[in-house]
Design a protein around this motif. Structure first.
Motif, PDB file in Angstrom:
ATOM      1  N   LEU A 289       0.840  -1.196   0.000  1.00 41.11           N
ATOM      2  CA  LEU A 289       0.000   0.000   0.000  1.00 41.11           C
ATOM      3  C   LEU A 289       0.879   1.253   0.000  1.00 41.11           C
ATOM      4  N   GLY A 290       1.925   1.229   0.812  1.00 44.04           N
ATOM      5  CA  GLY A 290       2.845   2.367   0.850  1.00 44.04           C
ATOM      6  C   GLY A 290       3.560   2.573  -0.473  1.00 44.04           C
ATOM      7  N   LEU A 291       3.999   1.480  -1.096  1.00 45.37           N
ATOM      8  CA  LEU A 291       4.677   1.575  -2.380  1.00 45.37           C
ATOM      9  C   LEU A 291       3.738   2.078  -3.472  1.00 45.37           C
ATOM     10  N   LEU A 292       2.499   1.617  -3.455  1.00 43.48           N
ATOM     11  CA  LEU A 292       1.527   2.063  -4.451  1.00 43.48           C
ATOM     12  C   LEU A 292       1.236   3.555  -4.322  1.00 43.48           C
ATOM     13  N   ARG A 293       1.141   4.023  -3.087  1.00 42.76           N
ATOM     14  CA  ARG A 293       0.825   5.439  -2.869  1.00 42.76           C
ATOM     15  C   ARG A 293       1.917   6.357  -3.394  1.00 42.76           C
ATOM     16  N   GLU A 294       3.132   5.863  -3.477  1.00 39.60           N
ATOM     17  CA  GLU A 294       4.243   6.677  -3.962  1.00 39.60           C
ATOM     18  C   GLU A 294       4.638   6.325  -5.388  1.00 39.60           C
ATOM     19  N   SER A 295       3.871   5.472  -6.027  1.00 41.42           N
ATOM     20  CA  SER A 295       4.296   4.923  -7.316  1.00 41.42           C
ATOM     21  C   SER A 295       3.900   5.785  -8.504  1.00 41.42           C
ATOM     22  N   ALA A 296       4.617   5.566  -9.607  1.00 37.41           N
ATOM     23  CA  ALA A 296       4.242   6.185 -10.883  1.00 37.41           C
ATOM     24  C   ALA A 296       2.927   5.614 -11.383  1.00 37.41           C
ATOM     25  N   ALA A 297       2.612   4.381 -10.966  1.00 38.61           N
ATOM     26  CA  ALA A 297       1.368   3.739 -11.393  1.00 38.61           C
ATOM     27  C   ALA A 297       0.158   4.503 -10.881  1.00 38.61           C
ATOM     28  N   LEU A 298       0.225   4.978  -9.639  1.00 38.38           N
ATOM     29  CA  LEU A 298      -0.903   5.742  -9.091  1.00 38.38           C
ATOM     30  C   LEU A 298      -1.040   7.069  -9.825  1.00 38.38           C
ATOM     31  N   LYS A 299       0.076   7.700 -10.124  1.00 36.86           N
ATOM     32  CA  LYS A 299       0.037   8.951 -10.887  1.00 36.86           C
ATOM     33  C   LYS A 299      -0.564   8.715 -12.268  1.00 36.86           C
ATOM     34  N   GLN A 300      -0.188   7.625 -12.909  1.00 41.06           N
ATOM     35  CA  GLN A 300      -0.718   7.300 -14.232  1.00 41.06           C
ATOM     36  C   GLN A 300      -2.223   7.036 -14.155  1.00 41.06           C
ATOM     37  N   ALA A 301      -2.658   6.365 -13.096  1.00 43.95           N
ATOM     38  CA  ALA A 301      -4.089   6.098 -12.924  1.00 43.95           C
ATOM     39  C   ALA A 301      -4.860   7.396 -12.719  1.00 43.95           C
ATOM     40  N   ARG A 302      -4.280   8.332 -11.954  1.00 45.75           N
ATOM     41  CA  ARG A 302      -4.917   9.645 -11.763  1.00 45.75           C
ATOM     42  C   ARG A 302      -5.090  10.358 -13.107  1.00 45.75           C
ATOM     43  N   GLU A 303      -4.064  10.294 -13.922  1.00 45.62           N
ATOM     44  CA  GLU A 303      -4.128  10.951 -15.229  1.00 45.62           C
ATOM     45  C   GLU A 303      -5.201  10.313 -16.105  1.00 45.62           C
ATOM     46  N   THR A 304      -5.345   9.002 -16.007  1.00 48.34           N
ATOM     47  CA  THR A 304      -6.378   8.306 -16.776  1.00 48.34           C
ATOM     48  C   THR A 304      -7.769   8.747 -16.342  1.00 48.34           C
ATOM     49  N   VAL A 305      -7.980   8.828 -15.035  1.00 48.21           N
ATOM     50  CA  VAL A 305      -9.286   9.257 -14.526  1.00 48.21           C
ATOM     51  C   VAL A 305      -9.595  10.677 -14.965  1.00 48.21           C
ATOM     52  N   ARG A 306      -8.606  11.563 -14.840  1.00 43.87           N
ATOM     53  CA  ARG A 306      -8.825  12.949 -15.267  1.00 43.87           C
ATOM     54  C   ARG A 306      -9.132  13.021 -16.766  1.00 43.87           C
ATOM     55  N   GLY A 307      -8.511  12.152 -17.531  1.00 37.88           N
ATOM     56  CA  GLY A 307      -8.779  12.116 -18.961  1.00 37.88           C
ATOM     57  C   GLY A 307     -10.229  11.757 -19.251  1.00 37.88           C
ATOM     58  N   TYR A 308     -10.748  10.773 -18.531  1.00 39.19           N
ATOM     59  CA  TYR A 308     -12.158  10.399 -18.699  1.00 39.19           C
ATOM     60  C   TYR A 308     -13.076  11.532 -18.242  1.00 39.19           C
ATOM     61  N   ALA A 309     -12.750  12.174 -17.135  1.00 35.31           N
ATOM     62  CA  ALA A 309     -13.575  13.279 -16.635  1.00 35.31           C
ATOM     63  C   ALA A 309     -13.588  14.428 -17.632  1.00 35.31           C
ATOM     64  N   ASP A 310     -12.433  14.744 -18.198  1.00 37.76           N
ATOM     65  CA  ASP A 310     -12.354  15.815 -19.201  1.00 37.76           C
ATOM     66  C   ASP A 310     -13.153  15.456 -20.446  1.00 37.76           C
TER      67      ASP A 310
END
Length: 340
Positions: A289-310
């Motif tokens: 959980l700690g590694l995921l919270r600091e990972s590039a994967a979480l950042k990439q997932a955030r960008e994907t969600v924002r892309g869908y919202a946009d």
């Protein structure tokens, strides 16, 4: 906001600033609720009791809410709008009975699930009964509505089958996951807005715009839940952080982490933990959980969600700038904000 169903939808990010719009939407939702209660009644008291189980448990009523909002671009007073709201909610409730059997869920909406109370067989049959009641109501709306409802049901089933079977040989896991969400989550939400616009008498280009918006929003909202399960302290999701991780549910950040080719020590360690399946060991779970919270994967997932919202927001561009459009745009803002 006022008390009632619209207030409960604050959890999906709806903001209604216009009192007249709120009154109209609330009136539709109240009428939908009455139709739901009437529709699940059966000559068999056991069927009535089991069918009312989830109706009485409440819920956000997101789908009839979108019916009511989409109808605002036309005539929201049409009785067919209320009927359409009941069709999509009955369909949704039916899927929940079936989902709980497949997931062996003991609780639904804070109450014992139908399958834990009456058994799997009855829960499945009651779900079938709700599907049939939805079809009966759709028939009142005409042939086109029946075709749309049947097509939506087919997409729901295909989404569930895809989720159960997993990716095909050689299929990208992320592409598969997004397709599952598109069918299993997005399809009925899209039909909700489509029905609202159709039976509100909106022109075809507005009907299509609202249907596209709703499907994209539905996917974005579901994906944002993936992020909250990892990044929040539990107050947003209402469940213990990392629950999906512990149960081995392949959410978007996990899939991105597994697909990563990063060779830094943290990324390699995270892939090692995740590739073993459900992370049930408490120490490993905390580490992952700690590694995921600091990972590039979480950042990439955030960008994907924002892309869908946009993308969802962009779908609204053809609609007039009225309070209903601002309410729909607030959903996009909420998705962007909750994933930061």
């Amino acid at each position: 906001m006022s008390t009632g169903t619209v207030q409960s939808s604050a959890s999906v990010g709806l903001t209604i600033a216009d009192p007249e719009l709120e009154r109209s939407v609330m009136a539709i939702l109240r009428d939908v609720e009455a139709v739901l209660i009437d529709s699940v009644h059966s000559a068999n008291p056991l069927v009535t009791e089991a069918a009312r189980h989830l109706v009485d448990a409440g819920g956000k009523r997101v789908r009839p809410l979108l019916v009511g909002l989409a109808a605002q671009f036309g005539d929201p007073t049409s009785r067919d709008v209320v009927t359409a709201g009941a069709v999509v909610e009955l369909t949704h409730l039916a899927t929940l009975y079936h989902d709980d059997v497949m997931d062996e869920a003991p609780v639904r909406r804070g109450a014992p699930s139908a399958n834990s109370r009456w058994g799997n067989a009855l829960a499945i049959l009651v779900g079938d009964y709700l599907f049939s009641r939805a079809a009966d109501l759709a028939a009142e709306l005409g042939v086109e509505a029946v075709k749309i409802q049947a097509s939506t049901f087919s997409r729901l089933v295909h989404g569930q089958i895809d989720e159960t079977a997993g990716p095909l040989d050689g299929e990208d896991a992320i592409r598969h996951y997004l397709r599952v969400l598109k069918h299993k989550t997005g399809s009925l939400i899209s039909t909700s807005a489509r029905f609202g616009a159709m039976f509100g008498g909106c022109p075809p280009e507005q009907v299509e715009a609202l249907a596209t918006f709703a499907e994209t929003f539905g996917i974005a909202f579901q994906l944002s839940d993936d992020l909250i399960d990892i990044a929040s302290d539990g107050t947003q999701s209402g469940k213990t952080p990392g629950t999906d991780l512990r149960e081995g549910v392949p959410t978007l950040p996990v899939l991105y982490a597994l697909a990563s080719t990063d060779d830094d020590a943290a990324a390699v360690r995270l892939r090692d933990i995740l590739s073993a399946g459900p992370v049930t060991d408490d120490a490993l779970h905390a580490e992952a959980l700690g590694l995921l919270r600091e990972s590039a994967a979480l950042k990439q997932a955030r960008e994907t969600v924002r892309g869908y919202a946009d993308s969802a927001r962009a779908s609204l561009a053809v609609l007039p700038e009225v309070p209903a459009r601002m309410a729909l745009e607030s959903l996009c803002d909420f998705i962007a904000d909750r994933t930061n």
